[in-house]
Enzyme design. Structure first.
Site, PDB file in Angstrom:
ATOM      1  N   ARG A  15     -29.339   5.638  14.877  1.00  0.00           N
ATOM      2  CA  ARG A  15     -28.346   5.122  13.933  1.00  0.00           C
ATOM      3  C   ARG A  15     -28.166   3.615  14.143  1.00  0.00           C
ATOM      4  NH1 ARG A  15     -26.175   9.821  16.370  1.00  0.00           N
ATOM      5  NH2 ARG A  15     -25.895  11.561  14.907  1.00  0.00           N
ATOM      6  N   LYS A  74     -22.653   9.908  18.508  1.00  0.00           N
ATOM      7  CA  LYS A  74     -21.340  10.341  18.024  1.00  0.00           C
ATOM      8  C   LYS A  74     -20.595  11.077  19.137  1.00  0.00           C
ATOM      9  CE  LYS A  74     -22.152  10.614  13.064  1.00  0.00           C
ATOM     10  NZ  LYS A  74     -22.083  11.453  11.864  1.00  0.00           N
ATOM     11  N   HIS A 133     -29.741   3.845   7.218  1.00  0.00           N
ATOM     12  CA  HIS A 133     -29.726   5.308   7.323  1.00  0.00           C
ATOM     13  C   HIS A 133     -30.892   5.937   6.561  1.00  0.00           C
ATOM     14  CE1 HIS A 133     -27.167   8.048   9.470  1.00  0.00           C
ATOM     15  NE2 HIS A 133     -27.285   8.946   8.507  1.00  0.00           N
ATOM     16  N   ARG A 173     -33.608   6.272   9.006  1.00  0.00           N
ATOM     17  CA  ARG A 173     -33.373   7.460   9.842  1.00  0.00           C
ATOM     18  C   ARG A 173     -33.797   8.737   9.106  1.00  0.00           C
ATOM     19  NH1 ARG A 173     -30.158   9.671  14.059  1.00  0.00           N
ATOM     20  NH2 ARG A 173     -28.679  11.274  13.405  1.00  0.00           N
ATOM     21  N   HIS A 203     -28.363  15.456  16.400  1.00  0.00           N
ATOM     22  CA  HIS A 203     -27.422  16.276  15.639  1.00  0.00           C
ATOM     23  C   HIS A 203     -26.802  17.330  16.554  1.00  0.00           C
ATOM     24  CE1 HIS A 203     -29.621  15.369  11.602  1.00  0.00           C
ATOM     25  NE2 HIS A 203     -28.698  14.471  11.872  1.00  0.00           N
ATOM     26  N   TYR A 259     -32.709  18.510   5.883  1.00  0.00           N
ATOM     27  CA  TYR A 259     -34.018  17.890   5.665  1.00  0.00           C
ATOM     28  C   TYR A 259     -35.056  18.931   5.273  1.00  0.00           C
ATOM     29  CZ  TYR A 259     -31.938  13.820   7.878  1.00  0.00           C
ATOM     30  OH  TYR A 259     -31.116  12.759   8.172  1.00  0.00           O
TER      31      TYR A 259
END
Length: 296
Positions: A145, A169, A234, A237, A260, A269
């Site tokens: 990111r 995150k 993004h 990414r 994730h 995806y």
């Protein structure tokens, strides 16, 4: 505005502060602020499901929110009520239990394809833009990111193993990997640096390259390279994820690459990538309908 309500919101944000990022906190503050304005002097403890229906209708009609914005507000408030009820700051039932979730039609995710990436790299090479080559190759091969690019320092990179650790995150650390091509461009870029500054990427003024400046740079360079899409970090990414998926990497491994927490995020995806599926299906059809040995 009800002061007691404001105190509850502040307490909630304090509770959640340890496991949300700055951007998520800003989104929470915004959504909860909109909700408090709508409530006026009414106490949160007195809210029922009809108030929530009215709030959603207000956001849709008065604020012109689409389904995505409404869904985010629903999820923000649902988490708020669940948390504060569980911790006994609120003595009530969750008013959203009787409100239907906002359905959002999932869009096919746009992403940087390999040829677009190569097009950008060719342009950067022609411009001898070593910083740009290092940035694009690192982002495209690692899938990190932009907030993670921003935090990187020179000592973070393990060139021998082509890996580095970032805080993603929720301040969770994860191992990232980068390509041999990225290694070459990164070393080339660092060899042009005559400073002792710690940040991996620095601006022309010698400061850590700011997130907003990187975003503007990515967009500008992509346009100059002749890429028709509106490229932002993004999308790079997303491109990493689709490239890995189209080349057979299992979803659980792509999940690790992207960091994730939930594989359901990575599965988006898979739903948007039909390239490999189409190839496999066509191979079967070519065999079955043209093979001669088939009874079909």
């Amino acid at each position: 505005m009800n002061k007691s309500n404001e105190g509850l919101i502040k307490r909630y944000l304090s509770i959640r502060s340890s496991n949300i990022t700055g951007r998520t906190r800003q989104a929470y503050e915004w959504d909860l602020g909109v909700f408090l304005k709508f409530l006026g002097d009414k106490s949160i403890n007195d809210i029922v499901h009809t108030d929530m229906d009215a709030f959603i209708q207000h956001c849709r009609e008065e604020r012109k929110n689409g389904d995505e914005a409404l869904s985010r507000k629903y999820n923000t408030l649902n988490t708020f009520f669940k948390t504060m009820i569980a911790k006994e700051y609120l003595d009530m039932k969750n008013p959203l239990d009787k409100v239907e979730r906002i359905k959002v039609r999932k869009k096919v995710r746009s992403h940087v394809i390999l040829e677009e990436y190569k097009q950008i790299i060719r342009y950067l090479e022609s411009e001898k833009d070593y910083r740009g080559l290092a940035l694009f190759s690192l982002m495209f091969s690692s899938g990190i990111r932009i907030s993670e690019v921003y935090q990187l320092n020179k000592p973070d990179l393990d060139f021998e193993n082509k890996e580095f650790v970032v805080k993603g995150k929720g301040d969770k650390e994860r191992l990232c990997i980068f390509s041999e091509e990225a290694k070459i461009y990164l070393l080339q870029y660092l060899s042009t640096r005559d400073d002792d500054l710690n940040p991996l990427f620095v601006s022309s003024l010698g400061n850590r390259w700011a997130v907003s400046s990187i975003q503007q740079y990515v967009k500008k360079i992509s346009q100059r390279a002749g890429v028709k899409k509106n490229i932002h970090p993004h999308l790079i990414r997303h491109g990493t994820a689709m490239l890995l998926l189209d080349n057979g990497l299992p979803l659980d491994e792509i999940q690790k690459v992207l960091g994730h927490e939930n594989i359901s995020t990575t599965q988006i995806y898979a739903k948007t990538s039909m390239k490999k599926v189409k190839t496999n299906v066509n191979n079967i059809y070519n065999k079955v309908f043209k093979g001669g040995d088939s009874n079909v």
